[in-house]
Design an enzyme around this catalytic site. Structure first.
Site, short mmCIF file in Angstrom:
data_model
loop_
_atom_site.label_atom_id
_atom_site.label_comp_id
_atom_site.label_asym_id
_atom_site.label_seq_id
_atom_site.Cartn_x
_atom_site.Cartn_y
_atom_site.Cartn_z
N ILE A 1 0.86 -1.19 0.00
CA ILE A 1 0.00 0.00 0.00
C ILE A 1 0.89 1.23 0.00
O ILE A 1 1.63 1.48 0.96
CB ILE A 1 -0.91 0.05 1.25
CG1 ILE A 1 -1.66 -1.26 1.45
CG2 ILE A 1 -1.90 1.23 1.15
CD1 ILE A 1 -2.35 -1.38 2.80
N THR A 2 0.86 2.01 -1.07
CA THR A 2 1.63 3.25 -1.08
C THR A 2 0.91 4.30 -0.24
O THR A 2 -0.31 4.30 -0.13
CB THR A 2 1.86 3.77 -2.51
OG1 THR A 2 0.60 4.13 -3.10
CG2 THR A 2 2.57 2.74 -3.37
N GLY A 3 1.70 5.18 0.36
CA GLY A 3 1.11 6.24 1.19
C GLY A 3 0.35 5.68 2.37
O GLY A 3 -0.79 6.08 2.64
N GLY B 1 -4.04 8.53 6.94
CA GLY B 1 -5.23 8.54 6.09
C GLY B 1 -5.79 7.17 5.75
O GLY B 1 -5.69 6.22 6.53
N TYR C 1 -5.70 18.15 -9.71
CA TYR C 1 -6.08 16.92 -9.01
C TYR C 1 -7.11 16.13 -9.83
O TYR C 1 -6.96 14.92 -10.05
CB TYR C 1 -6.66 17.25 -7.63
CG TYR C 1 -7.03 16.03 -6.81
CD1 TYR C 1 -6.04 15.32 -6.13
CD2 TYR C 1 -8.34 15.59 -6.72
CE1 TYR C 1 -6.36 14.19 -5.37
CE2 TYR C 1 -8.67 14.47 -5.98
CZ TYR C 1 -7.68 13.77 -5.31
OH TYR C 1 -7.99 12.65 -4.57
#
Length: 265
Positions: A7-9, A13, A159
């Protein structure tokens, strides 16, 4: 069956909530973070709850092409197989919009880095593996050449463009891989979840992050996503649906993918 999931990031969050949920289910989780100290702290925190043997951690700045390559090389060197890759890392507001490679930092992290990382990790993925890309309900059309330079548009416009571009290459990769390749799916985890990004961008607290984590766990593990390759799931309505019309325009998707391939080459 224990699955290995990157899982990146995943130091805060939705990424952190997803990592915790998957560890609770007994899976092996590979954490990624940009900040080494924060990553070490999160690994220690999760290890104290779920044990150290199922948790790995790698540091990389996804706004830098060489760091993405380093991350892929380290994961390949230490893990023979990847069951799921969740490209969760994303940015909205950044301190510097020009990346080290002269690209737009926001496009780099949200669109280019996950494309490059997925491409490089393909040897670890098989037809039973899944790539889950975090899209958004915010999707705006873009020209492929916008990826090549810094954008003067607002953070919200960039974004939305970056998330549509991610959704577009997800579909193209799924089509290219075909039935014998990994499942590639784009997911809007839910709008206005209570992440740092939402608070930073919109000044609101947002709703329960676990709703976003739950849909990512479903996308990673459940049967309902086992035939979802190339599709887009919108958790705002709780079902598979059509993305922005450009997200299914074969000509535009092909042009965008060719531009991405040029950048990462």
């Amino acid at each position: 069956m224990n699955k290995t999931i990157l899982i990146t990031g995943s130091t805060d969050g939705i990424g952190f909530a997803t990592a915790a949920s998957l560890l609770k289910l007994g899976h092996t989780v590979i954490l990624h973070g940009r900040n080494e100290q924060k990553l070490a702290k999160v690994k220690e925190q999760l290890s104290s709850l779920y044990g150290v043997e199922n948790i790995f951690a790698y540091q990389a700045d996804l706004s830098v092409l060489s760091d993405v390559k380093k991350l892929a090389a380290e994961v390949q060197a230490n893990h023979p197989k990847l069951d799921v890759l969740i490209n969760n890392a994303g940015v909205f507001i950044v301190p510097d919009s020009i990346s080290e490679d002269g690209l737009d930092t926001r496009f780099m992290v949200n669109t280019i880095a996950p494309f490059l990382l997925t491409t490089l990790l393909m040897p670890l993925l098989d037809k039973d593996s899944r790539v889950v890309n975090l899209s958004s309900a915010a999707q705006a059309p873009m020209r492929p050449e916008e990826l090549l330079k810094t954008s003067l548009l607002s953070d919200s416009e960039v974004y939305a463009k970056s998330k549509l571009a991610l959704t577009m290459w997800s579909r193209q990769m799924a089509l290219t891989l075909g039935n014998e390749g990994s499942i590639v799916v784009a997911v809007n985890p839910k709008s206005f979840l209570g992440s740092k990004m939402v608070e930073q961008a919109y000044g609101v607290q947002g709703s329960d992050l676990q709703m976003g984590a739950d849909i990512l766990v479903r996308a990673a593990l459940s049967d309902e996503f086992s035939y979802a390759t190339g599709l887009y799931f919108d958790n705002d309505i709780g079902q598979f649906t059509s993305p922005h019309p450009d997200g299914v325009d074969e000509k535009k998707i092909m042009q965008l993918t060719q531009t991405l391939e040029t950048i990462v080459a």
